[in-house]
Design an enzyme around this catalytic site. Sequence first.
Site, PDB file in Angstrom:
ATOM      1  N   ASP A  76      29.979 -21.970  22.526  1.00 31.91           N
ATOM      2  CA  ASP A  76      29.649 -23.418  23.219  1.00 31.91           C
ATOM      3  C   ASP A  76      29.044 -24.156  22.336  1.00 31.91           C
ATOM      4  O   ASP A  76      28.439 -23.507  21.195  1.00 31.91           O
ATOM      5  CB  ASP A  76      29.059 -23.117  24.788  1.00 31.91           C
ATOM      6  CG  ASP A  76      29.111 -24.587  25.474  1.00 31.91           C
ATOM      7  OD1 ASP A  76      29.794 -25.602  24.650  1.00 31.91           O
ATOM      8  OD2 ASP A  76      29.065 -24.381  26.641  1.00 31.91           O
TER       9      ASP A  76
HETATM   10  C1  BGC Z   1      30.343 -27.778  27.252  1.00 31.62           C
HETATM   11  C2  BGC Z   1      31.771 -27.067  26.828  1.00 31.62           C
HETATM   12  C3  BGC Z   1      32.474 -28.127  26.133  1.00 31.62           C
HETATM   13  C4  BGC Z   1      31.563 -28.495  24.900  1.00 31.62           C
HETATM   14  C5  BGC Z   1      32.447 -29.510  23.939  1.00 31.62           C
HETATM   15  C6  BGC Z   1      29.469 -28.221  26.099  1.00 31.62           C
HETATM   16  O1  BGC Z   1      28.371 -28.802  26.403  1.00 31.62           O
HETATM   17  O2  BGC Z   1      29.514 -27.074  28.069  1.00 31.62           O
HETATM   18  O3  BGC Z   1      32.438 -26.766  28.178  1.00 31.62           O
HETATM   19  O4  BGC Z   1      33.571 -27.624  25.863  1.00 31.62           O
HETATM   20  O5  BGC Z   1      30.597 -29.046  25.017  1.00 31.62           O
HETATM   21  O6  BGC Z   1      32.477 -30.679  24.413  1.00 31.62           O
END
Ligand code: BGC
Length: 740
Positions: free
Chosen positions: A270
């Site tokens: 993530d």
């Molecule tokens: C989220 C993800 C997301 C990523 C990119 C993170 O804060 O948890 O679900 O894909 O950001 O935007």
Amino acid sequence: MRNFIINSTLLLSVLLIISCKQETKKGIVPLSNSISLKNESEIDSLISLMTLEEKIGMLHGNSMFASGGVERLGIPELKMVDGPLGIREEISRNSWASAGLKNDFATYYPAAGGVAATWNPELSYTFGNSVGQEARARDKDMLLSPAINIIRTPLGGRTYEYFTEDPFLNKKLAVPFILGVQDNDVMVCVKHFAANNQETNRGTVDVLMDERTLREIYLPAFKAAITEGNAYSVMGAYNRFRGDYLCENDYMLNKVLRDEWGFKGVVVSDWAAVHSTVKSLKNGLDIEMGTPKPFNEYYLADKLIAAAKAEEISEEEINKHVKRILHVLFQVKAISGTNRVKGSLATEAHYKDAYDIAAESVVLLKNEKQILPLKLDGVNSIAVIGNNAIKKNASGGFGAGVKTKREITPLEGLQNRLSKNIKINYAEGYLERYSENNNDQKEDVTHNGPIPVNELDPIKLEEALIAAKNSDVAIVFAGSNRDYETEASDRTNLKLPFGQEELIKKVLAENPNTIVVMIAGAPFDLKEVEKNASSLVWSWFNGSEGGNALADVLLGTLNPSGKLPWTMPKNIEDSPAHATNSFPGDESVTYKEGILVGYRWFDTKKIEPLYPFGFGLSYTNFEISDLKTDKPSYLLDDNIEVSFSIKNAGNTDGKEVAQLYVSNPTSSVEKAAQELKGFKKVFVKSGDSKNVTITLPIKELAYYSEVKKEWVVEPGTYNLKIGKSSRDIIQEIQINIVPN
Ligand code: BGC
């Protein structure tokens, strides 16, 4: 190779689905899904030509949404895009700012809660296939979706992004979505692996639970995503699990995901969820993604080069990760791909897909006086009250935002569908306002998100009451929005925000012909509303065509067939994580309710919910009868053929979701009072009956034995129950399972 072979039953059902959808679709299930061996030698020779720096360049972000390629060898960047509600707009390479493109408007699809409420895996495939096309039209290799964490608390900020509280429904929706996306030469990234069930302290909290709970509740959809859906990529979550961050968790990434489930794809972190260099890589992470800082400062960048040079990690280990990335790039034809799907963006066909999903997602919660569907004879005016009638929900919510040219609001839906002779009296009713004073926030550790102002504006209230008084019918659009329900914070309580409860009460007093429509992604406290309103409808953050679908349900062009994918509690204290005082924890959180998540808790502890899991009414009346099984007694590797008849005894054609729950009263271990183990959504014309069969593999009845460290089906008596919701069981039948 094992996991890249598609399960044949699933294949058959997906073939059936696809055969109905030719237009924008490929029309075949790619049996070529398995990673082609002929690329093996090409991959090895590419690796042999790469420098250490080039290899490591592939293991981390070199822009906000791409990891590095090696241009001189023809290896492209791996291009990623959010997210769960549709393709996110293009972001700048080095910051979260919009890239300012004019050609990245996309279809906004219903949020996962709405998809789950359809209880229709075919629509989940439709969604995946449609959004996969959009990802390709934007030349992406990886879609950062589906988000399949279990809804543990109704307060979770990302509840609307996730499907359900139930592991069975979760996997049955996740797998077709994945197949749909990956049919388009783009890979999914299944997130957030795993046990990421709260936003509070999500960057640090250590999640603790027993192994059985992990296996039975939190992992089944992830496992099915790999072993049945053949997902090529998985996103490691922010939080810790049993002490280790999930992007450096040997148990979860190496042992469970790869060794046990045979995952051959890539693990992506993530954004900014990585905390170490050698440990992350050794423990299973392949690509580090993040938030703005110089890309060479990532853990898997210069620090990794230094670690390799200091021989803290071998080049062989690095090659292993590079190889995985090359594999998936070949897999989606990003390298030497011929006839790669080109895709299409925001087409009428895709808006139609969004409509079809929304059309089956709306849940009719109450219709006591049969005000719905609205009978327009003699109706000259309708009051449409509430900011949610005009609120747009496509953007917001971090990675789940979509830039779209089409979002039909509830008010626009009614305007589109009602004859011009009917006057719509719109009044905003309540204002979406948030407190700037964060004092309450400090006192309440569960809250780090926006605090709503709950007082009504007297002028807005007055306008609403006048509209209600002067109209034949009133519809109040209440609920929440994507600022109030959002990633990065959980809600403090279940209260309806912005003074909506008072507004609804007063409008009802002014006009008893008032329908309340909730637009929201997570449960709210509707006790008072339920008491006072005779008609209550639930809609979602429901995509580009949400307003049209909702109007069609209200006016009866569509017969509602949505069912709640989670339990709506009367009080938050009734919910398992709260009843056991184990949310949100602090440095760590222990899931004390164990396997009794969602309705499993309510049913086992005999707590009355406001609306149970699986609940949803129809404009017609379905009768279920003749429940039978093909045999009275089964061996451990048998399938049970459960059959019954559904009759549409009302005057309207419609769809019913027959739900199969199982209890095991003779179990030697703790079991929930009942568990969902099958369901089928069936269309039945008014006056007709249909015979329905659900195949229940005995292995679905297994529990996870911590002692044996394996799934065990206990011989004994099982009760199979067929119903229209978890609390509306119509018939029950007993079967026996005997040892082989
Ligand atoms: C989220 C993800 C997301 C990523 C990119 C993170 O804060 O948890 O679900 O894909 O950001 O935007």
